[in-house]
Design a protein around this motif. Structure first.
Motif, PDB file in Angstrom:
ATOM      1  N   LEU A 288       0.823  -1.214   0.000  1.00 17.16           N
ATOM      2  CA  LEU A 288       0.000   0.000   0.000  1.00 17.16           C
ATOM      3  C   LEU A 288       0.850   1.254   0.000  1.00 17.16           C
ATOM      4  O   LEU A 288       0.401   2.303  -0.471  1.00 17.16           O
ATOM      5  CB  LEU A 288      -0.923   0.001   1.223  1.00 17.16           C
ATOM      6  N   ALA A 289       2.058   1.147   0.524  1.00 21.07           N
ATOM      7  CA  ALA A 289       2.963   2.302   0.543  1.00 21.07           C
ATOM      8  C   ALA A 289       4.378   1.794   0.709  1.00 21.07           C
ATOM      9  O   ALA A 289       4.611   0.741   1.311  1.00 21.07           O
ATOM     10  CB  ALA A 289       2.600   3.261   1.681  1.00 21.07           C
ATOM     11  N   GLY A 290       5.339   2.536   0.195  1.00 19.04           N
ATOM     12  CA  GLY A 290       6.719   2.132   0.310  1.00 19.04           C
ATOM     13  C   GLY A 290       7.073   1.028  -0.665  1.00 19.04           C
ATOM     14  O   GLY A 290       6.447   0.868  -1.721  1.00 19.04           O
ATOM     15  N   THR A 291       8.085   0.239  -0.317  1.00 16.20           N
ATOM     16  CA  THR A 291       8.564  -0.827  -1.196  1.00 16.20           C
ATOM     17  C   THR A 291       8.706  -2.121  -0.393  1.00 16.20           C
ATOM     18  O   THR A 291       8.939  -2.108   0.821  1.00 16.20           O
ATOM     19  CB  THR A 291       9.925  -0.464  -1.801  1.00 16.20           C
ATOM     20  N   LEU A 292       8.596  -3.252  -1.098  1.00 14.21           N
ATOM     21  CA  LEU A 292       8.776  -4.556  -0.481  1.00 14.21           C
ATOM     22  C   LEU A 292       9.574  -5.431  -1.432  1.00 14.21           C
ATOM     23  O   LEU A 292       9.156  -5.681  -2.565  1.00 14.21           O
ATOM     24  CB  LEU A 292       7.422  -5.216  -0.167  1.00 14.21           C
ATOM     25  N   ASP A 293      10.722  -5.906  -0.970  1.00 10.43           N
ATOM     26  CA  ASP A 293      11.574  -6.780  -1.772  1.00 10.43           C
ATOM     27  C   ASP A 293      11.843  -8.069  -1.009  1.00 10.43           C
ATOM     28  O   ASP A 293      12.195  -8.030   0.180  1.00 10.43           O
ATOM     29  CB  ASP A 293      12.918  -6.098  -2.077  1.00 10.43           C
ATOM     30  N   GLY A 294      11.661  -9.205  -1.709  1.00 15.44           N
ATOM     31  CA  GLY A 294      12.002 -10.489  -1.127  1.00 15.44           C
ATOM     32  C   GLY A 294      13.460 -10.815  -1.403  1.00 15.44           C
ATOM     33  O   GLY A 294      13.902 -10.794  -2.542  1.00 15.44           O
ATOM     34  N   ARG A 295      14.232 -11.095  -0.338  1.00 15.02           N
ATOM     35  CA  ARG A 295      15.665 -11.364  -0.516  1.00 15.02           C
ATOM     36  C   ARG A 295      16.200 -12.145   0.670  1.00 15.02           C
ATOM     37  O   ARG A 295      15.731 -11.987   1.806  1.00 15.02           O
ATOM     38  CB  ARG A 295      16.443 -10.058  -0.642  1.00 15.02           C
ATOM     39  N   ASP A 296      17.160 -13.030   0.422  1.00 13.70           N
ATOM     40  CA  ASP A 296      17.910 -13.729   1.467  1.00 13.70           C
ATOM     41  C   ASP A 296      17.021 -14.334   2.550  1.00 13.70           C
ATOM     42  O   ASP A 296      17.310 -14.251   3.746  1.00 13.70           O
ATOM     43  CB  ASP A 296      18.926 -12.784   2.126  1.00 13.70           C
ATOM     44  N   GLY A 297      15.894 -14.903   2.126  1.00  8.18           N
ATOM     45  CA  GLY A 297      15.019 -15.577   3.084  1.00  8.18           C
ATOM     46  C   GLY A 297      14.128 -14.674   3.894  1.00  8.18           C
ATOM     47  O   GLY A 297      13.570 -15.099   4.914  1.00  8.18           O
ATOM     48  N   HIS A 298      13.970 -13.394   3.483  1.00  2.61           N
ATOM     49  CA  HIS A 298      13.054 -12.499   4.187  1.00  2.61           C
ATOM     50  C   HIS A 298      12.563 -11.429   3.222  1.00  2.61           C
ATOM     51  O   HIS A 298      13.056 -11.293   2.099  1.00  2.61           O
ATOM     52  CB  HIS A 298      13.747 -11.851   5.389  1.00  2.61           C
ATOM     53  N   GLY A 302      10.368  -1.137   3.063  1.00  5.61           N
ATOM     54  CA  GLY A 302      10.957   0.183   3.249  1.00  5.61           C
ATOM     55  C   GLY A 302       9.910   1.275   3.173  1.00  5.61           C
ATOM     56  O   GLY A 302       8.888   1.148   2.491  1.00  5.61           O
ATOM     57  N   ALA A 303      10.147   2.368   3.885  1.00  6.08           N
ATOM     58  CA  ALA A 303       9.214   3.497   3.917  1.00  6.08           C
ATOM     59  C   ALA A 303       9.627   4.542   2.902  1.00  6.08           C
ATOM     60  O   ALA A 303      10.811   4.699   2.578  1.00  6.08           O
ATOM     61  CB  ALA A 303       9.170   4.110   5.311  1.00  6.08           C
ATOM     62  N   GLY A 304       8.614   5.288   2.422  1.00  7.95           N
ATOM     63  CA  GLY A 304       8.886   6.435   1.557  1.00  7.95           C
ATOM     64  C   GLY A 304       9.065   7.675   2.417  1.00  7.95           C
ATOM     65  O   GLY A 304       9.499   7.598   3.555  1.00  7.95           O
ATOM     66  N   SER A 305       8.682   8.835   1.897  1.00 12.57           N
ATOM     67  CA  SER A 305       8.816  10.082   2.656  1.00 12.57           C
ATOM     68  C   SER A 305       7.444  10.594   3.045  1.00 12.57           C
ATOM     69  O   SER A 305       6.467  10.380   2.343  1.00 12.57           O
ATOM     70  CB  SER A 305       9.540  11.130   1.817  1.00 12.57           C
ATOM     71  N   GLY A 306       7.375  11.289   4.169  1.00 11.56           N
ATOM     72  CA  GLY A 306       6.132  11.913   4.629  1.00 11.56           C
ATOM     73  C   GLY A 306       5.286  10.933   5.414  1.00 11.56           C
ATOM     74  O   GLY A 306       5.633   9.789   5.653  1.00 11.56           O
ATOM     75  N   GLY A 307       4.104  11.460   5.860  1.00  9.25           N
ATOM     76  CA  GLY A 307       3.128  10.611   6.548  1.00  9.25           C
ATOM     77  C   GLY A 307       3.557  10.242   7.943  1.00  9.25           C
ATOM     78  O   GLY A 307       4.603  10.613   8.427  1.00  9.25           O
ATOM     79  N   GLY A 308       2.724   9.471   8.582  1.00 11.24           N
ATOM     80  CA  GLY A 308       2.998   8.973   9.924  1.00 11.24           C
ATOM     81  C   GLY A 308       2.048   7.861  10.249  1.00 11.24           C
ATOM     82  O   GLY A 308       0.848   7.982  10.037  1.00 11.24           O
ATOM     83  N   GLY A 316      -0.052   7.034   6.405  1.00 15.99           N
ATOM     84  CA  GLY A 316      -0.001   7.899   5.244  1.00 15.99           C
ATOM     85  C   GLY A 316       0.743   7.258   4.104  1.00 15.99           C
ATOM     86  O   GLY A 316       1.352   6.210   4.222  1.00 15.99           O
ATOM     87  N   ALA A 317       0.745   7.967   2.951  1.00 20.98           N
ATOM     88  CA  ALA A 317       1.337   7.403   1.747  1.00 20.98           C
ATOM     89  C   ALA A 317       2.842   7.281   1.860  1.00 20.98           C
ATOM     90  O   ALA A 317       3.469   6.546   1.102  1.00 20.98           O
ATOM     91  CB  ALA A 317       0.967   8.264   0.549  1.00 20.98           C
ATOM     92  N   GLY A 318       3.464   7.998   2.794  1.00 18.25           N
ATOM     93  CA  GLY A 318       4.907   7.933   2.893  1.00 18.25           C
ATOM     94  C   GLY A 318       5.422   6.787   3.725  1.00 18.25           C
ATOM     95  O   GLY A 318       6.623   6.569   3.792  1.00 18.25           O
ATOM     96  N   ASP A 319       4.552   6.025   4.404  1.00 16.57           N
ATOM     97  CA  ASP A 319       4.951   4.911   5.244  1.00 16.57           C
ATOM     98  C   ASP A 319       5.151   3.653   4.421  1.00 16.57           C
ATOM     99  O   ASP A 319       4.673   3.551   3.293  1.00 16.57           O
ATOM    100  CB  ASP A 319       3.879   4.634   6.296  1.00 16.57           C
ATOM    101  N   GLY A 320       5.850   2.694   5.018  1.00 12.41           N
ATOM    102  CA  GLY A 320       5.926   1.376   4.409  1.00 12.41           C
ATOM    103  C   GLY A 320       4.795   0.529   4.961  1.00 12.41           C
ATOM    104  O   GLY A 320       4.741   0.250   6.161  1.00 12.41           O
ATOM    105  N   ALA A 448      13.428   0.939   7.571  1.00 13.85           N
ATOM    106  CA  ALA A 448      13.005  -0.340   7.009  1.00 13.85           C
ATOM    107  C   ALA A 448      12.851  -1.393   8.096  1.00 13.85           C
ATOM    108  O   ALA A 448      13.428  -1.290   9.179  1.00 13.85           O
ATOM    109  CB  ALA A 448      14.022  -0.812   5.966  1.00 13.85           C
ATOM    110  N   VAL A 449      12.060  -2.421   7.781  1.00 16.79           N
ATOM    111  CA  VAL A 449      11.861  -3.557   8.671  1.00 16.79           C
ATOM    112  C   VAL A 449      11.929  -4.834   7.842  1.00 16.79           C
ATOM    113  O   VAL A 449      11.427  -4.887   6.718  1.00 16.79           O
ATOM    114  CB  VAL A 449      10.514  -3.445   9.432  1.00 16.79           C
ATOM    115  N   ARG A 450      12.589  -5.862   8.381  1.00 17.98           N
ATOM    116  CA  ARG A 450      12.640  -7.150   7.719  1.00 17.98           C
ATOM    117  C   ARG A 450      11.467  -8.007   8.191  1.00 17.98           C
ATOM    118  O   ARG A 450      11.177  -8.070   9.387  1.00 17.98           O
ATOM    119  CB  ARG A 450      13.950  -7.877   8.024  1.00 17.98           C
ATOM    120  N   ILE A 451      10.829  -8.678   7.259  1.00 16.88           N
ATOM    121  CA  ILE A 451       9.714  -9.571   7.568  1.00 16.88           C
ATOM    122  C   ILE A 451      10.210 -11.001   7.383  1.00 16.88           C
ATOM    123  O   ILE A 451      10.629 -11.389   6.285  1.00 16.88           O
ATOM    124  CB  ILE A 451       8.504  -9.307   6.652  1.00 16.88           C
ATOM    125  N   GLY A 452      10.190 -11.776   8.428  1.00 13.90           N
ATOM    126  CA  GLY A 452      10.596 -13.173   8.352  1.00 13.90           C
ATOM    127  C   GLY A 452       9.420 -14.064   8.015  1.00 13.90           C
ATOM    128  O   GLY A 452       8.454 -13.642   7.375  1.00 13.90           O
TER     129      GLY A 452
END
Length: 778
Positions: A288-298, A302-308, A316-320, A448-452
């Motif tokens: 819904l916002a930010g970016t999500l990449d699958g890598r190295d088993g997780h 990542g968040a964009g700019s703005g929002g809370g 907001g649109a700037g969050d991940g 950013a936060v890693r999702i396991g």
């Protein structure tokens, strides 16, 4: 339905098994010189991960009973090398290498760690006096020892403590590890260190059968579906290696029960949804916002700019923000997400509900229901908050040592009465009713936060227990039915609930029969004259979902006419026919209002009449005369006593006596297997004891509990005619035609063999006759 068979693992030595669940995987450790580790995704199929310690860590010693705890990015192992006190070892990985960070801290053997809901740590171990415990100021520090007061008859070891529904539950093992009667008991308490009470159906696990004996030293772990719990234990082989076994573990109020020990049972269920990044889980997430990449088993969110995304502002649109799109839509939901903050200032989970709710339960008074729920860790404030829109509905501080850059398991359990959020198994927040959960995901802000690994199941642990499959022969609580309305018998001081059934109501139970054939259903509870029960057994056509009701079934394979209760009683026994594999047992109240407590399903008892001309025993020991399992019998005999033993040992200070044994199962000796004195009470069943000055009727559950006694002088110079009647829960004893003892046992042993025993005394029997009565009661 997939089925596993115990032992599940045979190709190594799995003594004293402990299983850690971490980031959706299982890690198994056992007693061996290099503390080998195995890993699994399903609790059944294990692959070797190799040694976890260096060869010179404990030279010349064998590390006993290793257990591993994960906390804030580190793994702590507790083990006692050859029983010479405990060491704490530390590693950055569950597979090692582990290095000693404490030296010898003492505390005998079999250490176990509990991290409580309030963040406090407790350590338990086994000593000569029973189970000890203490609080832990840190993972490597140990407070003042406290004797918990819980122990078993004989040697006690292997404590494992967990918490459920506000109570503490312990499993522990007793008897010598080389004895075929090595077994597992349960205990419960409202306090982690004191007030422990033995479970009402001990022993939990025992088997003395050839090829499946010496069952013990267990740990418990959450199943792959997140809502089941499995007991992991070992069995002893002739070459003294130990194989690995598992069985389902369930609760009835304070009473822990193991659905086993089984030789065959349904395999642990998978979750309804599972996220494994190595298998291309990216497609199951909606960003819904930010970016999500699958890598190295997780996954890296990542968040964009703005929002809370915090309590003060809607996401907001700037969050991940990413939603896990395959989460089951359900009012009952248990989910687990593994998250690691890389550099995020705030991060956590997002939950979408359908608008039903009854407000927060943390004292805030808020009653805003449904909508988007955000549960976030605030790094700078070092606390976790829950909010809907701009409304803060719950908050709690994080433990002082909480490491934000470490992996943490977020567990959400949502039901009709509210929800609960745990971090690393520690309850963190009580939340409002979420209604129908429609989506679940992860949120990050300012980094950013890693999702396991993630998993979700449309059930709660309580609802899953009600759908548990019980292997038979075996026993199960009557509460294990989706339609049960349990009533705790608090007025009777019993730590379990029973189930009232009104006329026209039906209870359904899932059984797994090892073989097809005729069985005896033994229902313990409370039945009044005029009650009527109808029993139907259906072959299960498919495995239902955790909270699906009613069960899907095939054509009935067996049906009985209603069993009518003629007089008040605590036990009704009814023959049933079961198909091999899955069965659904249905019990309907046709009249009255019976109350069901415990169901036991046994192979159909042997019929006919058994006559034994004579037998005798002196000193200490027991002997089975009729090995067949029998239920309702009349046992008659002429009994006498060896004069020199009767006049001396029978009347000595030890209270020696000779006994008739009834409904005997799983008999064993003590120590390493041949100590008849130590193992004198190692059996399940009943004894009628002939003391010099009294007649006693006792129950045995690898201990002795006197049910009734009557003063009488036993003359060693004469013989006596004895008649014992067993009818369900009713046991009576006649001596020379006079009824001296009558008892009703609330949860009686259902069937067993017949024998004799001497406990510092003697007994001689002549013309012993075992006459089988009608197996159907009433």
């Amino acid at each position: 339905m997939s089925v596993y068979r115990n032992p599940i693992q045979r190709d190594d030595d799995f003594a004293d098994p402990f299983v850690l669940r971490h980031d959706g995987r299982y890690y198994l450790y056992a007693t061996n010189p290099d503390i080998r580790c195995w890993s699994s995704d399903d609790l059944l199929h294990w692959r070797s991960e190799g040694p976890t310690i260096a060869p010179d860590t404990f030279p010349g010693l064998v590390p006993f009973a290793p257990e591993v705890v994960y906390a804030d990015g580190a793994f702590f192992m507790y083990t006692s090398p050859s029983g010479h006190g405990h060491h704490v070892l530390r590693s950055e990985s569950p597979t090692g290498p582990f290095r000693d960070v404490s030296g010898n801290v003492g505390h005998a053997i079999d250490g176990n760690v509990l991290i409580d809901d309030d963040g406090r740590w407790y350590f338990y171990w086994a000593g000569d006096e029973g189970i000890w415990g203490c609080e832990m100021p840190s993972p490597t520090e140990f407070g003042e020892p406290v004797l918990t007061g819980i122990h078993m008859n004989g040697w006690t070891e292997g404590p494992f403590v967990s918490r459920r529904s506000g109570r503490y539950h312990m499993t522990l093992t007793g008897n010598h590890y080389l004895s075929r009667g090595y077994r597992i008991d349960a205990a419960f308490s409202d306090h982690p260190l004191t007030g422990w009470t033995a479970g009402p159906t001990n022993p939990l696990v025992v088997s003395t059968a050839e090829g499946f004996r010496g069952l013990g030293h267990s740990s418990s772990v959450t199943g792959p579906d997140l809502v089941s719990t499995y007991l992991v234990y070992h069995n002893m082989n002739p070459d003294l290696t130990r194989h690995l076994d598992i069985d389902r573990q369930v609760w009835n109020d304070a009473a822990l029960q193991v659905l086993g020990p089984s030789r065959a049972a349904p395999a642990p269920a998978a979750p309804d949804a599972r996220c494994v990044w190595e298998h291309g889980a990216d497609a199951d997430w909606t960003v819904l916002a930010g970016t999500l990449d699958g890598r190295d088993g997780h996954g890296l969110l990542g968040a964009g700019s703005g929002g809370g995304a915090g309590a003060g502002g809607d996401a907001g649109a700037g969050d991940g923000i990413a939603l896990w799109s395959v989460v089951p839509t359900s009012e009952l939901l248990t989910a687990e997400l593994s998250l690691t903050a890389v550099d995020a200032e705030r991060y956590g989970i997002i939950c979408e509900g359908d608008g039903a709710g009854d407000g927060a339960r943390d004292g805030s008074g808020a009653e805003e229901g449904g909508g988007r729920l955000l549960v976030l860790v605030d790094r700078s404030a070092h606390r976790v908050t829950a909010s809907r829109g701009r409304e803060l509905i719950a908050a709690a501080p994080l433990p002082p040592a909480f490491a934000h850059d470490a992996l943490h398991a977020w567990r959400l359990v949502a039901g009709s009465e509210g929800a609960e959020l745990s971090l690393d198994g520690r309850r963190q927040l009580i939340l409002p009713n979420l209604g129908i959960v429609t989506a679940l995901g992860a949120v990050t802000e300012g980094g950013a936060v890693r999702i396991g690994r993630c998993a979700a199941t449309a059930a709660t642990p309580e609802s899953a227990d009600a759908h548990a499959v019980a292997p038979v022969p075996g026993r199960l609580w009557a509460t294990l039915s989706p339609s049960a309305r349990p009533v705790t018998q608090a007025a009777e001081g019993l730590p379990y609930a029973s189930v009232p059934v009104e006329a026209g109501e039906e209870l359904a139970y899932r059984l797994h029969a090892a073989t097809a054939g005729e069985y005896l259903l033994h229902i313990a509870g409370r039945f009044a004259a005029g009650d009527a029960l109808a029993v139907t057994v259906d072959a299960a056509a498919a495995e239902p979902a955790h909270n699906t009701e009613p069960f899907d079934i095939a054509e009935p394979v067996y049906n009985t006419e209603p069993a009518h209760v003629a007089e008040d009683c605590h036990v009704v026994t009814i023959p049933v026919a079961l198909a091999e594999g899955g069965n659904v047992l249905r019990i309907e109240a046709r009249a009255g209002g019976p109350i069901l407590t415990l169901l036991t399903v046994v192979a159909m008892p042997a019929a006919g009449v058994v006559a034994i001309s004579e037998a005798g025993i002196v000193g200490f020991g027991k002997e089975i005369l009729d090995t067949a399992d029998r239920a309702d019998v009349d046992v008659s005999a002429i009994v006498s006593f060896t004069p020199d033993v009767a006049s001396n040992a029978v009347s000595d200070a030890e209270g020696g006596h000779g006994d008739l044994l009834l409904r005997v199962r799983e008999p064993a000796e003590g120590g390493e297997g041949d100590d008849t004195r130590l193992g004198i009470d190692f059996l399940l069943g009943y004894s009628v004891q002939f003391h010099a000055d009294r007649l006693t009727l006792a129950r045995h559950d690898y201990d002795e509990r006197v049910l009734a006694t009557c003063p009488v002088t036993i003359d060693p110079a004469r013989s006596y005619a004895v008649l014992i009647r067993l009818r369900g829960e009713r046991l009576s004893v006649e001596l020379d035609g006079v009824v001296l003892l009558e008892v009703r046992d609330l949860l009686p042993h259902a069937t067993g063999a017949t024998g004799i025993r001497a406990a510092g005394g003697s007994l001689r029997v002549e013309r012993l006759e075992i006459r089988i009565t009608d197996a159907v009661r009433p």
